[in-house]
Design a protein around this motif. Structure first.
Motif, PDB file in Angstrom:
ATOM      1  N   ALA A 161      -8.604  39.670  -7.028  1.00 40.07           N
ATOM      2  CA  ALA A 161      -8.719  38.392  -6.302  1.00 40.07           C
ATOM      3  C   ALA A 161      -9.198  37.284  -7.238  1.00 40.07           C
ATOM      4  N   GLY A 162     -10.204  37.582  -8.053  1.00 39.60           N
ATOM      5  CA  GLY A 162     -10.733  36.567  -8.978  1.00 39.60           C
ATOM      6  C   GLY A 162      -9.743  36.189 -10.060  1.00 39.60           C
ATOM      7  N   ILE A 163      -9.117  37.202 -10.682  1.00 41.61           N
ATOM      8  CA  ILE A 163      -8.156  36.935 -11.754  1.00 41.61           C
ATOM      9  C   ILE A 163      -6.927  36.222 -11.190  1.00 41.61           C
ATOM     10  N   GLY A 164      -6.517  36.602  -9.975  1.00 40.77           N
ATOM     11  CA  GLY A 164      -5.384  35.933  -9.328  1.00 40.77           C
ATOM     12  C   GLY A 164      -5.642  34.449  -9.121  1.00 40.77           C
ATOM     13  N   LEU A 165      -6.841  34.106  -8.629  1.00 44.60           N
ATOM     14  CA  LEU A 165      -7.191  32.690  -8.432  1.00 44.60           C
ATOM     15  C   LEU A 165      -7.237  31.945  -9.768  1.00 44.60           C
ATOM     16  N   ALA A 166      -7.836  32.580 -10.779  1.00 47.81           N
ATOM     17  CA  ALA A 166      -7.958  31.932 -12.095  1.00 47.81           C
ATOM     18  C   ALA A 166      -6.583  31.733 -12.729  1.00 47.81           C
ATOM     19  N   TYR A 167      -5.757  32.784 -12.746  1.00 47.87           N
ATOM     20  CA  TYR A 167      -4.415  32.684 -13.321  1.00 47.87           C
ATOM     21  C   TYR A 167      -3.582  31.626 -12.606  1.00 47.87           C
TER      22      TYR A 167
END
Length: 579
Positions: free
Chosen positions: A375-381
């Motif tokens: 979830a975090g990496i998806g938002l950042a990417y």
């Protein structure tokens, strides 16, 4: 040679464009992740030493790093769809070469060709910017950007299943088949973009950047084998620094550079790229640590004793969660801007790694870590392309996103080298086999947390957020107003015909005092255009559209943070006007 831009796409973009382009991104990720389940067996499979076998992975990384910014620039100049198809075609050839051999050198050559597919990500993002309406752009770019994680997450268990029950060469046949399908779907569904950058391809710049990147990434990926203080490693780092500095000096003097370093130096672009390196680091750490922890035997006292396939299935939610965050990102970004979503993503990644330090004793805990980090990496990417697109002219979208994708690749390369070194130096020797320890896994998670903290600092330095380019407007007027607000420093207005009626899809080009293109855009259905300026000074706005004469209008911008209103009235076909 100056390439003549086309004013209209060959076909209208259909609703299938986004899934087809995202599928291309997933295919690229599958190609990258393909060999992860058989990494430890590669020396036996290729009948070579472990240090030689690592070149099968290193070659793909190096060619991908080189191809990404180059294919982005070629797409800006000659057509993004054309270059996307070329990237995928080279990957298919490389996959077939690898499928037909067990010879080390031939395998490395095939894997090098496969790396060219990395250019598909920035090219797909560029195509989306050029042809999608604003209200669909945010979630589409988010999906394309996170497809690299989605494909990696999905490919891991599938590749493990194939590797366990079939000849390992079948992995390459599968990748070639997916690549061919992606090419076919792109030809059928995706129209060519009308946007073109003017100028020629900077061959010397491409050679310089390629040389510098290879000299930099080679010691990063091979440093643990060669020794970090060896003459070879230090010599290559020094050579990389010299080549990249000379390349930068040359790029500043070239009329049409491969990478516009003045644009890259803008805070909005610079800090986004620096944050991207840290996101790349944080993404790769979990991909390296969790599968090993899950597959280590329970006899170690901390291993979770799962099979290769089950370990792959438990890590797969990392990619799936990234995919599901794309629509969530679009809503958050429309309300708060991509800077806020990047910061939120970084905070969630930090929570995931922090929690992971204490959640390593059961398989279900690995699943929880994968979901939170996904979830975090998806938002950042998802935030990264929106920040880049909002800060560069339309004519530089491909090259700028190519550079951003490269920054993420550098992050994953550094992560791979550092975590590999940490796990090797903290391993226990059991019967002549190096077994990673729980201490090594925890240190790896601490390194990832530190990288996220640095990335968060970079994100905080980003200029104040503007309205995101994917803002969903409730009316045409609100959409145009929001678009004008994106450019605080530049020109905005409408393109009109001789009778005062709006002209849709007119090409508007901004030319600086040296005669170089400083930006380009295409007018909306109501004739509205918005163009940012890199700095104050005298400019010429050139407008043209089918059925109308061209217009060149002189204008001066003071360089302050405001958009100057300037309408452009095109003459009839038989007239040419210079204002």
């Amino acid at each position: 040679m100056t390439h003549t831009p086309t004013d209209q796409p060959t076909r209208r973009a259909s609703g299938a464009v986004v899934p087809v382009l995202a599928f291309a991104g997933i295919v690229v990720a599958v190609m990258q992740t393909l060999l992860v389940p058989v990494i430890k067996d590669l020396p036996q499979l290729l009948d070579t030493a472990p240090s030689n076998a690592t070149w099968v992975l290193t070659s793909t990384l190096l060619s991908g790093a080189v191809a990404t910014p180059i294919m982005g620039r070629l797409g800006d100049l000659y057509g993004k769809r054309r270059m996307l198809i070329l990237s995928l075609a080279v990957m298919v050839v490389g996959a077939l070469v690898s499928a037909l051999t067990s010879d080390l050198l031939t395998m490395i050559a095939g894997r090098t060709l496969q790396g060219f597919a990395m250019g598909a990500i920035p090219l797909g993002i560029g195509l989306m910017r050029d042809m999608l309406p604003r209200e669909k752009l945010g979630s589409a770019m988010a999906l394309m950007s996170s497809s690299i994680g989605v494909g990696g997450g999905l490919a891991l268990p599938l590749a493990a299943l194939i590797a366990q029950h079939a000849d390992w060469h079948a992995l390459f046949y599968g990748a070639a088949g997916l690549g061919a399908l992606s090419i076919l779907l792109t030809l059928l569904v995706v129209p060519e973009s009308p946007a073109r950058a003017e100028g020629t391809f900077d061959v010397l710049g491409a050679i310089g950047l390629s040389t510098g990147l290879v000299l930099f990434l080679l010691p990063i990926t091979k440093g643990s084998d060669w020794g970090w203080t060896s003459g070879t490693t230090l010599g290559l780092f020094a050579a990389a620094a010299v080549v990249l500095v000379l390349w930068g000096v040359m790029e500043l003097r070239v009329k049409a550079p491969l990478v516009d370093l003045r644009t890259t130096a803008r805070p909005a672009v610079l800090f986004t790229n620096l944050a991207s390196i840290m996101v790349g680091v944080s993404f790769y750490v979990v991909s390296l640590v969790l599968p090993q922890l899950l597959q280590l035997p329970k006899a170690t006292g901390y291993g979770l004793g799962q099979s290769m396939v089950v370990a792959g299935l438990l890590v797969a939610p990392l990619g799936l969660t990234m995919m599901f965050t794309a629509p969530v990102y679009a809503r958050l970004s429309a309300k708060y801007g991509p800077k806020v979503t990047l910061i939120l993503g970084m905070l969630i990644i930090a929570i995931g790694y922090g929690a992971g330090l204490g959640l390593m004793s059961a398989a279900w805990q690995s699943l929880v870590i994968a979901v939170v980090l996904g979830a975090g990496i998806g938002l950042a990417y998802s935030s990264l392309p929106a920040l880049i697109v909002g800060a560069v002219p339309a004519s530089e979208t491909g090259a700028a996103n190519g550079l951003n994708t490269l920054m993420r690749s550098i992050g994953t390369s550094v992560s791979s080298a550092v975590i590999g070194m940490v796990l090797a130096n903290t391993a226990n020797n059991v019967g002549g086999v190096a077994v990673p320890t729980m201490h090594g896994f925890r240190v790896s998670f601490l390194i990832a947390t530190g990288a996220v903290a640095v990335g968060l600092l970079m994100a905080l330095f980003l200029p104040k957020p503007n309205r995101a380019p994917q803002l969903r407007a409730t009316s045409e007027e609100e959409a145009n107003l929001a678009r004008a607000e994106e450019v605080l420093r530049g020109f905005r207005g409408r393109v009109l015909d001789a009778s005062g009626a709006p002209v849709a899809r007119a090409k508007v080009t901004l030319i600086d005092r040296r005669g170089r293109q400083a930006g380009a855009t295409v007018s909306d259905e109501d004739g509205t255009y918005v163009l940012g300026v890199p700095s104050g000074g005298a400019y010429v706005l050139a407008a043209r559209a089918a059925g109308h004469g061209p217009l060149a209008s002189s204008a001066t911008h003071a360089g302050d943070e405001r958009a100057i209103a300037l309408d452009l009235a095109l003459p009839g076909e038989t007239e040419t006007v210079t204002a």
